[in-house]
Design a protein around this motif. Structure first.
Motif, PDB file in Angstrom:
ATOM      1  N   PRO A   7       5.051  -3.287   9.251  1.00  0.00           N
ATOM      2  CA  PRO A   7       6.318  -3.190   9.999  1.00  0.00           C
ATOM      3  C   PRO A   7       6.396  -1.835  10.702  1.00  0.00           C
ATOM      4  CG  PRO A   7       6.702  -2.774   7.670  1.00  0.00           C
ATOM      5  CD  PRO A   7       5.230  -3.056   7.814  1.00  0.00           C
ATOM      6  N   LEU A   8       6.461  -1.846  12.030  1.00  0.00           N
ATOM      7  CA  LEU A   8       6.420  -0.595  12.787  1.00  0.00           C
ATOM      8  C   LEU A   8       7.808  -0.010  13.031  1.00  0.00           C
ATOM      9  CD1 LEU A   8       3.665  -1.600  15.352  1.00  0.00           C
ATOM     10  CD2 LEU A   8       3.407  -0.206  13.283  1.00  0.00           C
ATOM     11  N   PHE A   9       8.751  -0.855  13.462  1.00  0.00           N
ATOM     12  CA  PHE A   9      10.106  -0.369  13.734  1.00  0.00           C
ATOM     13  C   PHE A   9      11.117  -1.373  13.198  1.00  0.00           C
ATOM     14  CE2 PHE A   9       7.597   1.604  17.121  1.00  0.00           C
ATOM     15  CZ  PHE A   9       7.973   2.927  16.973  1.00  0.00           C
ATOM     16  N   ARG A  10      12.290  -0.850  12.860  1.00  0.00           N
ATOM     17  CA  ARG A  10      13.370  -1.711  12.390  1.00  0.00           C
ATOM     18  C   ARG A  10      14.696  -1.050  12.696  1.00  0.00           C
ATOM     19  NH1 ARG A  10      14.142  -3.850   6.149  1.00  0.00           N
ATOM     20  NH2 ARG A  10      15.903  -5.259   6.552  1.00  0.00           N
ATOM     21  N   LEU A  67       0.831  -1.209   0.000  1.00  0.00           N
ATOM     22  CA  LEU A  67       0.000   0.000   0.000  1.00  0.00           C
ATOM     23  C   LEU A  67       0.862   1.255   0.000  1.00  0.00           C
ATOM     24  CD1 LEU A  67      -2.901  -0.812   2.508  1.00  0.00           C
ATOM     25  CD2 LEU A  67      -3.068  -0.491   0.036  1.00  0.00           C
ATOM     26  N   PHE A  68       1.823   1.283   0.921  1.00  0.00           N
ATOM     27  CA  PHE A  68       2.722   2.430   1.014  1.00  0.00           C
ATOM     28  C   PHE A  68       3.926   2.027   1.847  1.00  0.00           C
ATOM     29  CE2 PHE A  68      -0.676   2.802   4.146  1.00  0.00           C
ATOM     30  CZ  PHE A  68       0.032   2.848   5.340  1.00  0.00           C
ATOM     31  N   GLU A  69       4.904   2.880   1.902  1.00  0.00           N
ATOM     32  CA  GLU A  69       6.156   2.608   2.601  1.00  0.00           C
ATOM     33  C   GLU A  69       6.177   3.297   3.959  1.00  0.00           C
ATOM     34  OE1 GLU A  69       9.008   0.894   2.015  1.00  0.00           O
ATOM     35  OE2 GLU A  69       8.344  -0.014   0.124  1.00  0.00           O
ATOM     36  N   LEU A  70       6.662   2.567   4.962  1.00  0.00           N
ATOM     37  CA  LEU A  70       6.992   3.130   6.264  1.00  0.00           C
ATOM     38  C   LEU A  70       8.503   3.070   6.439  1.00  0.00           C
ATOM     39  CD1 LEU A  70       4.241   1.546   8.556  1.00  0.00           C
ATOM     40  CD2 LEU A  70       4.347   3.889   7.701  1.00  0.00           C
ATOM     41  N   PRO A  71       9.046   3.777   7.411  1.00  0.00           N
ATOM     42  CA  PRO A  71      10.504   3.712   7.616  1.00  0.00           C
ATOM     43  C   PRO A  71      11.007   2.287   7.840  1.00  0.00           C
ATOM     44  CG  PRO A  71       9.587   5.560   8.810  1.00  0.00           C
ATOM     45  CD  PRO A  71       8.424   4.810   8.261  1.00  0.00           C
ATOM     46  N   ALA A  72      10.151   1.409   8.418  1.00  0.00           N
ATOM     47  CA  ALA A  72      10.579   0.035   8.685  1.00  0.00           C
ATOM     48  C   ALA A  72      10.321  -0.902   7.523  1.00  0.00           C
ATOM     49  CB  ALA A  72       9.867  -0.488   9.932  1.00  0.00           C
ATOM     50  N   GLY A  73       9.649  -0.408   6.460  1.00  0.00           N
ATOM     51  CA  GLY A  73       9.372  -1.274   5.325  1.00  0.00           C
ATOM     52  C   GLY A  73       7.974  -1.041   4.772  1.00  0.00           C
TER      53      GLY A  73
END
Length: 570
Positions: A181-184, A123-129
Motif C-alpha cells: 500500500p503506497l498511499f492512503r 514484512l513491515f509497516e508503511l504509512p498506508a498500511g
C-alpha cells in the motif's frame, strides 16, 4: 445399453497450521483426489465376428443341407464361429447371437496428490498500511489411466472407440506474492497500492521442463467514488495427461470436402491436387465430376507427446465507479487482451484440408495430408484432430457491468429489496495464427457462433424475507456460421443458406419461498428456463457449426422446460 459406475473422492488428508509471532501464519496440507469410472456397454456387436459369421457356405461334405452351413474362414471356425442368417424372423439362433454379441467395458481412473505449504504475514509497516507477503511451495502428481476390453482394443466393437492409455505428470512449484500500500487518505490518492506475484514450476514433461509465471498490477482511487485498476500477467500451462498420451478417441465431424465439385477442367492448386488423388481422378473420369458422398466423417481427437507448454500474456485495465450519492450502485468497465503463444489446440478440419490441398508442392511430405484418410473411391473417411502447439491465439474485448441494489418502496414492503444487474461484452478480436505449408495462416473466429461480437445478460431480482423472485435475460448477437464461408460467399457475390444467424434472447424465471415455521431450513422453489422457447437455429450437417441433429451446441438445444423442487437442511 450402457451402465456407469462413477466414484469420486476429494479431501484434505492432513492440514496443519500455526502462527509465528503476532503477524505471521503458516500452513502445510496434503490433498488427495480420486475419480473412478466403470462403464459397461452390453448387447453390442463384435464386427469382426459378424464379418466371419455372414461369410458362410454349405459344408462340402453335405452340399445343400441347411443344417450343415459353416463359416468360410477356417481359423474362425476353429475359434467357434457360428454362421448368421440375416433373413427372416427368428433366423438368428441363440448360438449365433452369442457369437456376434459384444459386451464392451471401460475402467478409467484419475488420481491427484498435492502437498503444499505457505508462510504469510507483514514484512513491515508503511504509512498506508502493512506490506504483506506470502511464500510457499507445492508438489503435485496427476496420474490417469484408461483400460478397455480386448474387442474395443482391437477396434472391433460397434460402439464408439475408447482409447486405452496411461500417464502421469509431476510438478514442483515455488511461489511468492507481495502487496504494497503506497498511499492512503491523501489528496488525489484515497488509496494507491501495488501487488506482484511470481511462480516457478518444474515438470517431468520432456518438452516443458521449467516455467516461470508472474503478475504485477495496481489500484488507484483518486477519490472514494472511483477506482482505476490494471494488471499485466504471464501465465504458462503445461499439457495434461490426455493432451500428451491419449491415442485417437472416437468422434465424428461435419466436413465439406474441398475436392467436391472438381472437374477435369477446374483450375487452381486445390483442383490440381484433388485430381492427383487416384480415387478422385477415377470418379472424375467416370462421371465428369467428383462429389462427396457424405459430410459426416470420423473425426477422432488425439494427444501428442511432443507438446510443450503454452504461454499467455494478459493485459487488463479498467475502472470501478461507486458514487456515494446513489447508494447501492456500482459500475465497472474493463478492457482485456490475451495473447497465447504455442497455444495447445487442434486445427479445424477445413484448415487441415486447405493446407493439404492448397500446397503448390503437392500432397507428399505434408503433415496436414497425413491427418486425412480417404478410401479407394477418394471419399474422406477420417480426419484426426490432433493436439498441436499453434503459433498464437489472440482475444481482446471489453466488459461493462452495472449493479444496483435498493430498498423497495414503503407502499410495497418495508423489508423488500431489489437488485438489478446488467452485463455487456464486446469482442474486438479473436483469431488463431499457425504455420501453414507455405507461410503463416490466420483463422478468424470473431463474429462466428460462440464468438459473438455482442453478448450480454440482465438480471432483475426481488427479495422479501423468505420470498425470492428472479428474472434473467441472456442475449447473443447475430453471427455467421463460418468466416471461411462468409468470405467465400462475399467473393462470389452469393448468399448461401444457413450462413447468417440472427440474434437470440433467452428468458429464465425463478421463484422460491421459505416454508413458514421451519426457520430457513426448508425451501420450495420453481422456475421455467427459456420461457419463450428460443432454441438453436436450423444448422444441418455440412455447415461449420451444425450437426446431424441440425443444431449448434452453443445455443439452447432443449428449449423451454419447467422445474420444481425443494431444499432441506439438516
Amino acid at each position: 445399453m450402457a451402465t456407469h459406475l462413477e466414484e469420486s473422492l476429494q479431501r484434505d488428508i492432513d492440514h496443519i497450521r500455526g502462527k509465528i509471532g503476532e503477524s505471521w501464519n503458516w500452513e502445510i496440507s496434503y490433498g488427495y483426489g480420486r475419480f473412478h469410472q466403470e462403464q459397461n456397454r452390453v448387447n453390442l456387436l463384435n464386427l469382426q465376428n459378424l464379418k466371419y459369421a455372414i461369410n458362410a457356405e454349405f459344408d462340402p461334405a453335405a452340399p445343400g443341407d441347411l443344417s450343415r452351413v459353416r463359416c468360410v474362414d477356417a481359423a474362425a471356425r476353429a475359434a467357434g464361429c457360428v454362421p448368421v442368417n440375416l433373413f427372416g424372423p427368428n433366423s438368428i439362433t441363440s448360438a449365433a447371437a452369442n457369437y456376434i454379441r459384444a459386451d464392451l467395458k471401460l475402467d478409467g481412473l484419475m488420481q491427484q496428490d498435492v502437498v503444499q505449504g505457505f508462510l504469510s504475514g507483514a514484512l513491515f509497516e508503511l504509512p498506508a498500511g502493512p506490506v504483506s507477503i506470502a511464500v510457499g511451495g507445492e508438489y503435485r502428481r496427476d496420474w490417469q489411466r484408461s483400460v478397455t476390453d480386448d474387442t474395443t482394443r482391437r477396434g472391433f466393437g460397434s460402439a464408439s472407440f475408447i482409447a486405452e492409455y496411461e500417464g502421469n505428470i509431476k510438478a514442483k512449484e515455488a511461489f511468492a506474492e507481495v502487496k504494497v500500500p503506497l498511499f492512503r487518505e491523501q489528496p488525489f490518492a484515497h488509496s494507491l497500492s501495488f501487488d506482484a506475484a511470481v511462480r516457478y514450476g518444474d515438470y517431468n514433461i520432456k518438452n516443458v521442463g521449467s516455467v516461470l509465471s508472474y503478475r504485477f498490477g495496481g489500484e488507484w482511487a483518486p477519490v472514494r467514488d472511483i477506482r482505476f485498476r490494471g494488471q499485466y500477467a504471464r501465465a504458462q500451462r503445461a499439457p495434461t495427461v490426455t493432451n500428451l498420451y491419449s491415442p485417437a478417441r472416437h468422434d465424428s465431424d461435419s466436413v465439406v470436402d474441398l475436392c467436391s465439385g472438381v472437374t477435369a477442367t477446374t483450375t487452381g492448386t486445390i483442383a490440381t491436387n484433388c485430381r492427383s488423388i487416384a480415387g478422385v481422378a477415377a470418379e472424375i473420369a467416370a462421371n465428369g465430376v467428383f462429389l462427396q458422398d457424405t459430410t459426416s466423417i470420423e473425426g477422432p481427437a488425439a494427444g501428442n507427446p511432443d507438446l510443450k507448454e503454452e504461454t499467455a500474456d494478459t493485459l487488463s485495465f479498467g475502472a470501478v465507479l461507486t458514487p456515494r450519492f446513489i447508494p447501492g450502485l456500482s459500475m465497472t468497465v474493463d478492457y482485456f487482451k490475451i495473447k497465447i503463444r504455442d497455444v495447445i489446440s487442434s486445427l479445424e478440419a477445413v484448415d487441415l484440408l486447405r493446407e493439404c490441398l492448397g500446397n503448390p508442392n503437392g500432397l507428399t511430405n505434408n503433415f496436414f495430408c497425413n491427418e486425412i484418410t480417404r478410401n479407394t473411391e477418394g471419399q474422406i473417411t477420417r480426419i484426426i484432430n490432433r493436439d498441436l502447439n499453434l503459433t498464437q491465439t489472440v482475444r481482446s474485448g471489453a466488459d461493462v457491468a452495472i449493479d444496483y441494489r435498493f430498498d423497495a418502496p414503503q407502499w410495497l414492503s418495508s423489508k423488500g429489496k431489489f437488485d438489478i444487474r446488467f452485463i455487456y461484452s464486446r469482442l474486438f478480436d479473436y483469431y488463431t495464427v499457425f504455420d501453414g505449408v507455405d507461410g503463416v495462416r490466420r483463422t478468424d473466429y470473431k463474429g462466428e457462433i460462440g464468438a459473438w461480437v455482442n453478448s450480454g445478460q440482465a438480471q432483475f431480482g426481488y427479495r422479501d424475507g423468505g420470498l425470492r423472485l428472479r428474472w434473467k435475460l441472456r442475449y447473443t448477437g447475430d453471427a455467421v456460421d463460418s468466416n471461411v464461408r462468409r468470405i467465400a460467399a462475399e467473393t462470389a457475390g452469393a448468399n448461401p443458406p444457413f450462413l447468417h444467424i440472427e440474434d437470440r434472447v433467452r428468458h429464465d424465471f425463478y421463484a422460491s419461498v421459505d416454508v413458514p415455521y421451519s426457520g430457513k431450513d426448508f425451501r420450495l422453489y420453481a422456475g421455467v428456463n427459456n420461457a419463450f422457447n428460443s432454441t438453436s437455429p436450423f444448422l444441418p450437417s455440412g455447415t461449420a457449426s451444425g450437426s446431424s441433429q441440425n443444431v449448434a451446441g452453443e445455443y439452447d438445444v432443449v428449449g423451454r422446460y419447467f422445474y420444481v423442487g425443494f431444499e432441506a437442511k439438516f
